[in-house]
Design a protein around this motif. Structure first.
Motif, short mmCIF file in Angstrom:
data_model
loop_
_atom_site.label_atom_id
_atom_site.label_comp_id
_atom_site.label_asym_id
_atom_site.label_seq_id
_atom_site.Cartn_x
_atom_site.Cartn_y
_atom_site.Cartn_z
N PRO A 1 16.44 -4.83 26.33
CA PRO A 1 15.01 -5.10 26.51
C PRO A 1 14.50 -6.31 25.73
O PRO A 1 13.29 -6.57 25.73
N GLU A 2 15.38 -7.05 25.07
CA GLU A 2 14.90 -8.13 24.21
C GLU A 2 14.38 -9.32 25.01
O GLU A 2 13.38 -9.93 24.65
N THR B 1 8.88 -16.46 26.20
CA THR B 1 9.89 -15.55 25.66
C THR B 1 9.65 -14.15 26.20
O THR B 1 8.56 -13.82 26.67
N GLY B 2 10.70 -13.33 26.14
CA GLY B 2 10.57 -11.93 26.56
C GLY B 2 11.25 -11.66 27.88
O GLY B 2 12.29 -12.25 28.19
N LEU B 3 10.64 -10.79 28.67
CA LEU B 3 11.26 -10.29 29.90
C LEU B 3 10.76 -10.98 31.16
O LEU B 3 11.27 -10.70 32.25
N HIS B 4 9.78 -11.84 31.05
CA HIS B 4 9.33 -12.68 32.17
C HIS B 4 8.97 -11.89 33.42
O HIS B 4 9.15 -12.37 34.55
N CYS B 5 8.48 -10.67 33.23
CA CYS B 5 8.06 -9.80 34.36
C CYS B 5 9.21 -9.54 35.33
O CYS B 5 8.99 -9.32 36.53
N GLY C 1 14.55 -6.05 35.91
CA GLY C 1 15.80 -5.87 36.64
C GLY C 1 16.75 -7.03 36.43
O GLY C 1 17.97 -6.84 36.28
N ALA C 2 16.21 -8.24 36.42
CA ALA C 2 17.05 -9.42 36.18
C ALA C 2 17.66 -9.36 34.79
O ALA C 2 18.84 -9.69 34.60
N HIS C 3 16.89 -8.94 33.81
CA HIS C 3 17.41 -8.88 32.44
C HIS C 3 18.44 -7.76 32.29
O HIS C 3 19.41 -7.91 31.53
N ARG C 4 18.27 -6.67 33.02
CA ARG C 4 19.32 -5.64 32.99
C ARG C 4 20.61 -6.20 33.60
O ARG C 4 21.71 -5.92 33.11
N THR C 5 20.46 -6.98 34.65
CA THR C 5 21.62 -7.60 35.29
C THR C 5 22.34 -8.53 34.32
O THR C 5 23.58 -8.57 34.27
N LEU C 6 21.57 -9.28 33.55
CA LEU C 6 22.14 -10.28 32.64
C LEU C 6 22.58 -9.69 31.31
O LEU C 6 23.25 -10.36 30.52
N SER D 1 17.41 -20.20 30.57
CA SER D 1 17.12 -19.18 29.57
C SER D 1 18.23 -19.14 28.54
O SER D 1 19.41 -19.20 28.89
N ILE D 2 17.84 -19.04 27.27
CA ILE D 2 18.81 -19.01 26.18
C ILE D 2 18.44 -17.92 25.18
O ILE D 2 17.33 -17.37 25.22
N ASN D 3 19.36 -17.64 24.30
CA ASN D 3 19.09 -16.91 23.07
C ASN D 3 19.87 -17.56 21.95
O ASN D 3 20.91 -18.21 22.19
N ILE D 4 19.37 -17.42 20.74
CA ILE D 4 20.09 -17.85 19.55
C ILE D 4 20.55 -16.60 18.82
O ILE D 4 19.72 -15.75 18.45
N ASN D 5 21.84 -16.46 18.66
CA ASN D 5 22.40 -15.26 18.03
C ASN D 5 21.79 -15.04 16.65
O ASN D 5 21.69 -15.98 15.84
N GLY D 6 21.36 -13.81 16.44
CA GLY D 6 20.79 -13.48 15.14
C GLY D 6 19.31 -13.73 15.03
O GLY D 6 18.71 -13.44 13.98
N MET D 7 18.69 -14.25 16.08
CA MET D 7 17.25 -14.51 16.05
C MET D 7 16.57 -13.80 17.22
O MET D 7 17.07 -13.83 18.36
N VAL D 8 15.46 -13.15 16.97
CA VAL D 8 14.66 -12.52 18.02
C VAL D 8 14.04 -13.63 18.86
O VAL D 8 13.56 -14.64 18.32
N CYS D 9 14.06 -13.44 20.17
CA CYS D 9 13.61 -14.53 21.04
C CYS D 9 12.15 -14.90 20.80
O CYS D 9 11.78 -16.08 20.87
#
Length: 394
Positions: A357-358, A341-345, A348-353, A316-324
């Motif tokens: 909410p992006e 893209t998104g939260l992948h159901c 909790g994992a995304h809160r950990t990382l 999983s990646i993000n590009i700074n300045g761009m919405v996933c």
């Protein structure tokens, strides 16, 4: 868009393409068998039953278990997990799980917590999505009934040390039931049920087991007495109006999905013939190549372990300045690269990382992914990252 122009990197959602054998097995059942397994004594029904048994036996070989009847088929891993939770947990039970779980684990457990049936403890993973097995052991209470853990994260690919978790909790209380969500690991990396101390293994057919959607199941340790999740016809004990309590019938009420199971059995056969260790080696190398090619760009953020041997073929990646979601759209529209893209159901994992909410842009490689395809993705990501850098606000 024709399939020739598609670069499919969404195998963590559903693997594609499938092996030729998967579709052939399904069409053979549909066109040449067609009957209901276990419901009649004629030759077509017997052959349908043999197809289903062959699928159970292939799964036994893959998971290193001996009793095919201890594998019950469901329509997906969500149904498998719900079946386990809602039949095995009782009032006052304590359950331990992790912050990296998919909603197929968290939603039923949160429901049971909210309705007062269970007490729930969530072990926090580190910034790479890894949980310390000792933290599970420290969370054990006198009323702990069950520990539930994903084997590998659908967001970061991070592989949990299931054997160490099982040892840690059973050292404190030996009757704890160790439940594993293998949605992302089964068929992608080795899963050895007895060696890993697993009591209940839930799996899905449409990911790395290379079967169709609508297939999944659960392996149950024969020492555990199951209760029905739903009740109905099974083809067994038809003289009784009470549901049977033996595996697999206890969890296989009603007509199943023999065409899908035929495809699942063939998909698992493909995995066995190729060798899960070989699959893991190839996908790990491809994932490491991908990460190494993009990691040095200042605008690219990679989540989870940078050592591909510590994860399944998920990055999983993000590009700074761009919405996933914009990144995903650009990859699809410009290059035919399909990612999720998104939260992948897995909120909790995304809160950990720290990505809630992006969410993130998830690349998940599979059996038929190639280095040439990865090269296209790398060039596309670096081009988007360059664009983001050029348009970065000072």
């Amino acid at each position: 868009m024709s399939s020739d122009n598609v670069i499919y990197f969404d195998n963590s959602a559903t693997s594609w393409p499938k092996p030729r054998e998967t579709g052939e097995a399904m069409m053979y059942y549909l066109n040449d068998v067609g009957a209901n397994p276990g419901r009649s004594g004629h030759s077509r029904s017997v052959e349908a039953g043999q197809i289903v048994l062959n699928a159970r036996e292939n799964l036994c070989r893959l998971f290193n278990v001996k009793l095919p009847q201890q594998i019950a088929f469901t329509k997906n891993i969500t149904e498998s997990l719900n079946c386990v939770f809602y039949t095995m947990l009782k009032g006052g039970d304590h359950v331990i799980t992790s912050s990296m779980e998919h909603n197929s684990v968290m939603r039923p457990l949160r429901h049971l917590e909210k309705t007062g049936v269970i007490e729930l403890t969530v072990v926090k993973a580190d910034c790479e999505g890894y949980c310390d097995p000792d933290d599970f052991g420290k969370a054990v209470k006198p009323n702990t009934r069950m520990v539930v853990s994903t084997h590998s994260s659908n967001v970061t690919g991070t592989i949990q040390d299931i054997a160490a978790i099982s040892r840690a909790v059973k050292a404190k209380k030996d009757d704890i039931i160790m439940v594993v969500d293998s949605a992302q690991s089964a068929g992608a990396i080795p899963v050895d049920v007895p060696a890993m101390g697993i009591d209940v293994l839930c799996f899905t057919g449409h990911k790395s087991l290379l079967g169709p959607t609508g297939t999944g199941g659960v392996y149950l340790n024969p020492a555990i007495t199951p209760e029905p999740f739903m009740r109905g016809g099974t083809g067994s004990l038809s003289d009784l109006e009470e549901h049977p309590l033996f595996m697999p019938d206890v969890w296989e009420a009603g007509t199943g999905n023999p065409m899908g199971i035929a495809g699942l059995g063939a998909g698992v056969g493909f995995v066995l013939n190729k060798g899960v260790e070989n699959i893991a080696r190839e996908e790990t190398a491809l994932n490491q190549y991908f990460m190494d090619a993009i990691k040095d760009h200042d605008m690219v953020k990679i989540y989870g372990p940078m050592d591909a041997k510590r994860k399944t073929a998920v990055t999983s990646i993000n590009i700074n300045g761009m919405v996933c979601s914009t990144v995903g759209e650009q990859l699809n529209d410009a290059c035919g690269i399909m990612v999720r893209t998104g939260l992948h159901c897995a909120p909790g994992a995304h809160r950990t990382l720290g990505t809630f909410p992006e969410g993130t842009v998830r690349f998940s490689f599979g059996n038929f992914s190639t280095k040439d395809q990865v090269d296209v993705a790398v060039q596309a990501i670096l081009a988007l990252a360059d664009y983001a850098a050029e348009n970065k606000e000072d």
